[in-house]
Design a protein around this motif. Sequence first.
Motif, PDB file in Angstrom:
ATOM      1  N   SER A  93       0.876  -1.177   0.000  1.00  0.00           N
ATOM      2  CA  SER A  93       0.000   0.000   0.000  1.00  0.00           C
ATOM      3  C   SER A  93       0.920   1.236   0.000  1.00  0.00           C
ATOM      4  O   SER A  93       2.050   1.150  -0.487  1.00  0.00           O
ATOM      5  CB  SER A  93      -0.920  -0.057   1.226  1.00  0.00           C
ATOM      6  N   HIS A  94       0.456   2.350   0.534  1.00  0.00           N
ATOM      7  CA  HIS A  94       1.219   3.603   0.445  1.00  0.00           C
ATOM      8  C   HIS A  94       1.452   4.181   1.834  1.00  0.00           C
ATOM      9  O   HIS A  94       0.754   3.826   2.790  1.00  0.00           O
ATOM     10  CB  HIS A  94       0.434   4.615  -0.385  1.00  0.00           C
ATOM     11  N   ILE A  95       2.394   5.106   1.934  1.00  0.00           N
ATOM     12  CA  ILE A  95       2.599   5.795   3.212  1.00  0.00           C
ATOM     13  C   ILE A  95       2.497   7.303   3.078  1.00  0.00           C
ATOM     14  O   ILE A  95       2.709   8.021   4.052  1.00  0.00           O
ATOM     15  CB  ILE A  95       3.965   5.448   3.837  1.00  0.00           C
ATOM     16  N   TYR A 104      -3.054   6.003   9.775  1.00  0.00           N
ATOM     17  CA  TYR A 104      -3.363   4.607   9.448  1.00  0.00           C
ATOM     18  C   TYR A 104      -3.593   4.360   7.950  1.00  0.00           C
ATOM     19  O   TYR A 104      -3.290   3.285   7.446  1.00  0.00           O
ATOM     20  CB  TYR A 104      -4.588   4.147  10.254  1.00  0.00           C
ATOM     21  N   ASP A 105      -4.157   5.348   7.267  1.00  0.00           N
ATOM     22  CA  ASP A 105      -4.462   5.204   5.838  1.00  0.00           C
ATOM     23  C   ASP A 105      -3.193   4.820   5.072  1.00  0.00           C
ATOM     24  O   ASP A 105      -2.218   5.557   5.090  1.00  0.00           O
ATOM     25  CB  ASP A 105      -5.028   6.541   5.332  1.00  0.00           C
ATOM     26  N   GLY A 106      -3.213   3.644   4.418  1.00  0.00           N
ATOM     27  CA  GLY A 106      -2.046   3.204   3.652  1.00  0.00           C
ATOM     28  C   GLY A 106      -1.012   2.523   4.529  1.00  0.00           C
ATOM     29  O   GLY A 106      -0.575   1.408   4.258  1.00  0.00           O
ATOM     30  N   SER A 138       3.250   7.830  -3.915  1.00  0.00           N
ATOM     31  CA  SER A 138       2.160   8.801  -4.104  1.00  0.00           C
ATOM     32  C   SER A 138       0.822   8.191  -4.494  1.00  0.00           C
ATOM     33  O   SER A 138       0.343   8.393  -5.609  1.00  0.00           O
ATOM     34  CB  SER A 138       2.553   9.837  -5.154  1.00  0.00           C
ATOM     35  N   GLU A 139       0.216   7.472  -3.554  1.00  0.00           N
ATOM     36  CA  GLU A 139      -1.164   7.056  -3.793  1.00  0.00           C
ATOM     37  C   GLU A 139      -2.077   8.281  -3.767  1.00  0.00           C
ATOM     38  O   GLU A 139      -3.051   8.369  -4.485  1.00  0.00           O
ATOM     39  CB  GLU A 139      -1.594   6.035  -2.721  1.00  0.00           C
ATOM     40  N   GLU A 140      -1.726   9.242  -2.907  1.00  0.00           N
ATOM     41  CA  GLU A 140      -2.549  10.448  -2.755  1.00  0.00           C
ATOM     42  C   GLU A 140      -2.204  11.453  -3.856  1.00  0.00           C
ATOM     43  O   GLU A 140      -1.050  11.582  -4.242  1.00  0.00           O
ATOM     44  CB  GLU A 140      -2.289  11.080  -1.381  1.00  0.00           C
ATOM     45  N   PRO A 141      -3.196  12.202  -4.325  1.00  0.00           N
ATOM     46  CA  PRO A 141      -2.942  13.143  -5.426  1.00  0.00           C
ATOM     47  C   PRO A 141      -2.422  14.504  -4.955  1.00  0.00           C
ATOM     48  O   PRO A 141      -2.314  15.431  -5.762  1.00  0.00           O
ATOM     49  CB  PRO A 141      -4.331  13.293  -6.049  1.00  0.00           C
ATOM     50  N   GLU A 210     -10.951   0.468   6.528  1.00  0.00           N
ATOM     51  CA  GLU A 210     -12.146   0.568   5.670  1.00  0.00           C
ATOM     52  C   GLU A 210     -12.385   1.990   5.173  1.00  0.00           C
ATOM     53  O   GLU A 210     -12.856   2.192   4.066  1.00  0.00           O
ATOM     54  CB  GLU A 210     -13.393   0.073   6.431  1.00  0.00           C
ATOM     55  N   GLN A 211     -12.084   2.984   6.004  1.00  0.00           N
ATOM     56  CA  GLN A 211     -12.388   4.396   5.685  1.00  0.00           C
ATOM     57  C   GLN A 211     -13.888   4.629   5.533  1.00  0.00           C
ATOM     58  O   GLN A 211     -14.321   5.568   4.857  1.00  0.00           O
ATOM     59  CB  GLN A 211     -11.653   4.869   4.415  1.00  0.00           C
ATOM     60  N   GLY A 212     -14.648   3.755   6.153  1.00  0.00           N
ATOM     61  CA  GLY A 212     -16.095   3.880   6.187  1.00  0.00           C
ATOM     62  C   GLY A 212     -16.554   3.223   7.481  1.00  0.00           C
ATOM     63  O   GLY A 212     -15.758   2.539   8.151  1.00  0.00           O
ATOM     64  N   SER A 401     -11.463   8.978   8.134  1.00  0.00           N
ATOM     65  CA  SER A 401     -10.191   8.903   7.423  1.00  0.00           C
ATOM     66  C   SER A 401      -9.878  10.265   6.844  1.00  0.00           C
ATOM     67  O   SER A 401     -10.743  11.139   6.776  1.00  0.00           O
ATOM     68  CB  SER A 401     -10.228   7.855   6.320  1.00  0.00           C
ATOM     69  N   HIS A 402      -8.630  10.459   6.448  1.00  0.00           N
ATOM     70  CA  HIS A 402      -8.194  11.751   5.914  1.00  0.00           C
ATOM     71  C   HIS A 402      -8.384  12.857   6.924  1.00  0.00           C
ATOM     72  O   HIS A 402      -8.638  14.006   6.554  1.00  0.00           O
ATOM     73  CB  HIS A 402      -8.917  12.080   4.601  1.00  0.00           C
ATOM     74  N   LYS A 403      -8.287  12.526   8.193  1.00  0.00           N
ATOM     75  CA  LYS A 403      -8.260  13.550   9.238  1.00  0.00           C
ATOM     76  C   LYS A 403      -7.581  12.970  10.463  1.00  0.00           C
ATOM     77  O   LYS A 403      -7.424  11.753  10.580  1.00  0.00           O
ATOM     78  CB  LYS A 403      -9.663  14.079   9.533  1.00  0.00           C
TER      79      LYS A 403
ATOM     80  N   GLY B 243     -13.710  14.190   6.268  1.00  0.00           N
ATOM     81  CA  GLY B 243     -13.673  12.759   5.949  1.00  0.00           C
ATOM     82  C   GLY B 243     -13.273  12.506   4.509  1.00  0.00           C
ATOM     83  O   GLY B 243     -12.993  13.428   3.740  1.00  0.00           O
ATOM     84  N   HIS B 244     -13.254  11.226   4.175  1.00  0.00           N
ATOM     85  CA  HIS B 244     -12.751  10.784   2.878  1.00  0.00           C
ATOM     86  C   HIS B 244     -13.805  11.003   1.787  1.00  0.00           C
ATOM     87  O   HIS B 244     -14.961  10.621   1.953  1.00  0.00           O
ATOM     88  CB  HIS B 244     -12.375   9.303   2.975  1.00  0.00           C
ATOM     89  N   ALA B 245     -13.378  11.605   0.695  1.00  0.00           N
ATOM     90  CA  ALA B 245     -14.300  11.977  -0.383  1.00  0.00           C
ATOM     91  C   ALA B 245     -14.907  10.767  -1.080  1.00  0.00           C
ATOM     92  O   ALA B 245     -15.924  10.882  -1.771  1.00  0.00           O
ATOM     93  CB  ALA B 245     -13.579  12.851  -1.409  1.00  0.00           C
TER      94      ALA B 245
END
Lengths: 436, 436
Positions: A93-95, A104-106, A138-141, A210-212, A401-403, B243-245
């Motif tokens: 996955s990505h870091i 945790y994401d990635g 770079s999984e994230e844009p 899961e990010q959900g 996620s993303h926070k 949160g995640h888009a």
Amino acid sequence: TDPPHSFFSLSPSSLSVDKESVQRQIDELSTFSDTPAPSVTRVLYSEKDVLARRYIKKLMEQAGLSVREDAVGNIFGQWSGSEPALAAVATGSHIDAIPYSGKYDGVVGVLGAVEAINLLKRSGFQPKRSLEVIMFTSEEPTRFGIGCLGSRLLSGSETLANALKETVDGQNISFFGAAKFAGYNIHEEHLSNVFLKKGSYFAFLELHIEQGPVLEDEGVSIGIVTAIAAPASINVEFEGNGGHAGAVLMPARNDAGLAAAELALAVEKHVLDSGSIDTVGTVGILELHPGAINSIPSKSHLEIDTRDIDEKRRNSVIEKIHQSAIDIAKNRRVKLSEFQIINQDPPALSEKSIINAMEVAAQHLNLSHKLMISRAYHDSLFMARISPMGMIFIPCYKGFSHKPEEYASIDDIANGVKVLALTLAKLSLATYCGAA
Amino acid sequence: TDPPHSFFSLSPSSLSVDKESVQRQIDELSTFSDTPAPSVTRVLYSEKDVLARRYIKKLMEQAGLSVREDAVGNIFGQWSGSEPALAAVATGSHIDAIPYSGKYDGVVGVLGAVEAINLLKRSGFQPKRSLEVIMFTSEEPTRFGIGCLGSRLLSGSETLANALKETVDGQNISFFGAAKFAGYNIHEEHLSNVFLKKGSYFAFLELHIEQGPVLEDEGVSIGIVTAIAAPASINVEFEGNGGHAGAVLMPARNDAGLAAAELALAVEKHVLDSGSIDTVGTVGILELHPGAINSIPSKSHLEIDTRDIDEKRRNSVIEKIHQSAIDIAKNRRVKLSEFQIINQDPPALSEKSIINAMEVAAQHLNLSHKLMISRAYHDSLFMARISPMGMIFIPCYKGFSHKPEEYASIDDIANGVKVLALTLAKLSLATYCGAA
Ligand SMILES: [Mn+2]
Ligand SMILES: [Mn+2]
Ligand SMILES: [Mn+2]
Ligand SMILES: [Mn+2]
């Protein structure tokens, strides 16, 4: 479908995850950040990204993997199997982390992959097919507006390889310049060396939070992903005449900022009008120029993300957004100077036999599990273009996620690592994808 | 109302503006900018601001003025009159420029003031009351969100003096820290030294480009300002869960960015609903946090500017904007974490006798002129609190301002300088404001 002896020898009790080490690694990795804890910000080819990469390579070496990097910095750590000529089984996955996100994401899918290898080694398992851990670039844009940059390139995207030659970030730093800063001296012609042939891997697996909220809400330990929703991203720019906020009367205005505000609300409307819960759309970036309280915006820039598990339905939302942008520009007498679809990827389906292997692993470990859809995209979306693919989800706190509030318990992570380890083991012994 | 002999001795033909020098000064000053030409960006206490200040002080010295600076960097250049004990007649404007703006806003009133002095000296005029040129610190609110910082402080604002002790810019640099960088070592207790007593000046005049299209459209050379519209500015912040888009489904969202988009459109609606052409409102700043394409905005920040020549009508618009912010927050389940009225100033009226002196000067010079309202605010708004005030407008190209296309012809500037010079001369000879 009887698994070979060496697979069943991995009894649940023999599979113990070193939770303390994994948690320490997660915490240590999170300190490589450009924003204060608990937030994490780790942007491609930044100083902190370079330090984090060094940290991952060291962990791979400590796990006894032989480490290599490709031209753009995808990192591969290999455990040679007893039949190294066979296509390997890969996981990773990505870091990288978007601004002000979590730890945790990635990360769970990279550190968890290394721990799955450690666990298999500790249990005495010997793979037939080589096992490989991948950390994707770079999984994230965030920096260059291109999501899954590393895996997209691995999947053989000529479009991306060409685009990278002209790609610059928000500070007008070229992709090559940024890479050089991080120690990657890329020559244009090396980009196609990154491409992997279809069949390079026997299977690709990714462990991810899961990010959900579904797994947590339903008290289920393992999500087995059957499909990844199709993401698209769009850049939009409006231009008006701007002017002084006091002096230009309302009828004389053509405010690029108000055009952007209308389009943001139109995105929401079209998404809701799709009628499906699976359609989502977000305006995560909205910038005004010149950005002064006493200046009418003369330019606005939006970046829109829209996704669906139904590609056709998502594309119809994109068309409606485009029509709204045209209409808004006309009504407000601003110029729609850009409406660029940056990417519009098809959804990916997991491989039936890999889904099956993950289910068997979860059952073997006596872990509750369910089939589900991934609404976030992942490097797996692109790895699916060159390899049979499967994903393992674990629960995360409130689906955040993303926070900075993003969180997964070490017990849930350990469950994911065990399912990953067992599935890797099973696939490493398989003769052809579909057998076990 | 017969003017004294020494005023009439200033015949139109004896009043020649050195257009070449003034144009060169405008062009030279515009090179002190943080963005490329033709745009100008000159922010308070930046390196470029310091260089520009040095340039202005040198011009004042070359004009034979004795120069002093107060604690926050308001710059004063004095030509001593024959009766220096009498209150002086002052004129001036600002040279700071918002991001990506033009080279005439403010600058014409500072360079024009120095040229008016030069012109009076060349013509052999001797003032009775001293004449003073003022360059005000930070008329634009760019850096600290406070417009007319220098003149507001000169006018004796205790509120501002207290607020400055806590004021920081977008990079969290304190007002005092920024000032120190520019060479102003301000002690808290020195701030009140900046205050001027009512009556310190016999009159204050400001020459400025119109920043609107009226004079150009009607082919009129000189605008004589009778009132300055009352500005107000408001900071708003919404907070949601972000949160995640991809992962957070639409019904679960509370998107702070969409709340901001709705409020921006509500500002426009309430302004238009006022029913008066004189009501304006602008969202010039709209920022999303974290500002990533795949992240739902968890925070949004807006800065709203609204103005009117009718204070009550403007205040009613502010109330409606506030109600909308509350309603939007409720409907979208976001938190309205800030709704702060940063300033809500009353309009200012020009002094009848100064209007009269400007009219006489324009007539004497045979220049077409008209009475008008200033919809932009100026340092004159605050100088009016401690001194009788008047403003002279000159035409500018298409009414453009706050953008690189801002332009005023050197002939129009020269006309403005002549009217300013004659009015200064007339007032410097006056015994009490109201006589000539
Ligand atoms: Mn992510
Ligand atoms: Mn991820
Ligand atoms: Mn201005
Ligand atoms: Mn101005």
